[in-house]
Design a protein around this motif. Sequence first.
Motif, short mmCIF file in Angstrom:
data_model
loop_
_atom_site.label_atom_id
_atom_site.label_comp_id
_atom_site.label_asym_id
_atom_site.label_seq_id
_atom_site.Cartn_x
_atom_site.Cartn_y
_atom_site.Cartn_z
N ALA A 50 -10.29 6.80 7.69
CA ALA A 50 -10.39 8.24 7.91
C ALA A 50 -9.78 8.65 9.24
O ALA A 50 -9.37 9.79 9.42
N GLU A 51 -9.72 7.72 10.17
CA GLU A 51 -9.26 8.09 11.52
C GLU A 51 -8.16 7.17 12.04
O GLU A 51 -7.85 7.21 13.23
N THR A 85 -1.38 -2.23 11.16
CA THR A 85 -1.41 -1.47 12.40
C THR A 85 -1.99 -0.07 12.18
O THR A 85 -1.57 0.65 11.28
N SER A 86 -2.96 0.27 13.00
CA SER A 86 -3.52 1.63 13.00
C SER A 86 -3.15 2.28 14.33
O SER A 86 -2.44 1.69 15.15
N ASN A 192 1.52 3.02 4.89
CA ASN A 192 2.95 2.80 4.66
C ASN A 192 3.15 1.34 4.24
O ASN A 192 2.90 0.43 5.03
N LEU A 193 3.59 1.15 3.01
CA LEU A 193 3.69 -0.20 2.46
C LEU A 193 4.84 -1.00 3.08
O LEU A 193 4.86 -2.22 3.01
N PHE A 198 -0.63 2.75 9.16
CA PHE A 198 -0.99 4.09 8.74
C PHE A 198 0.05 5.10 9.24
O PHE A 198 0.67 4.89 10.28
N ALA A 199 0.19 6.21 8.50
CA ALA A 199 1.03 7.31 8.97
C ALA A 199 0.51 7.81 10.31
O ALA A 199 -0.68 7.68 10.62
#
Length: 262
Positions: A50-51, A85-86, A192-193, A198-199
């Motif tokens: 979510a974040e 990666t976040s 993003n595969l 994450f975007a």
Amino acid sequence: MKKTFLASLFAFTALSTVPASAHFLLVYTPETALEKGGEITLKMPFTHPAESGHVMEMVEPEEFFVIKKGKKTDLKDKLSVIDWTSAENTNTAYEATVRLKGLGDNVFVVQPAPYFEGSEDIYIQQITKSYVNVGELPTDWDQPQGLKTEIVPLIAPYAAVAGSTFSGVVLSEGEPVPYAEIEVEYMNFEPNLETNSFAKDGAWESTPAFSIRADAAGAFTFGLPKAGHWGFAALGTGPDTEFEGKELSQDAVIWIQANELK
Ligand SMILES: [Cu+2]
């Protein structure tokens, strides 16, 4: 009178005090309702979707399999290690590329190894299901899969509609769990595969973590305000409560996809 006020105040507090960051094991593929089979890739980071929050280190899952037309196929040899990666960090996760053959529901199940959460001094094990349908033929989605704990959907997880609802029943060893505590989160940052990350920007500016309860029969319903992927985690509903001398929260996670009506 005073007591009633305090009781309602407490009830309100209990409802509104939600852990800012809920852990979710992802079993992610962008499209869960496909016209035809072929290869799909599933991404499995253990993170805070979510974040775009902390990514927790994953070790090799204890189990990874798919159920189709009631038949279980082991997929552990399809697992490979990736880095996810976040916005906060990068850590070890898993992915698998699998070939979907024929029509029907593919129910993917991951049973990860217990993860030690130092800040809470507990182990967490999220037994996670996600569903991919091929050719609009429903076959397995409404069945329990015999897991230690699981959420059995009452609405096909790949055919939910934004603006409508999702319902499920929480089970522990096949029995409903009355008043189970369930955390709900929106996949706010698109995975993003290609880059395994994450975007950068979220679909929503801020994302509440919803905390709800099942009813006396272990069932729940949740309104889906937005199209996309939604995760539901029933907390500590599994039969195993201890791991290596520490408390274990054995959770049941299910992922669903809410679709925009066209
Ligand atoms: Cu965490």
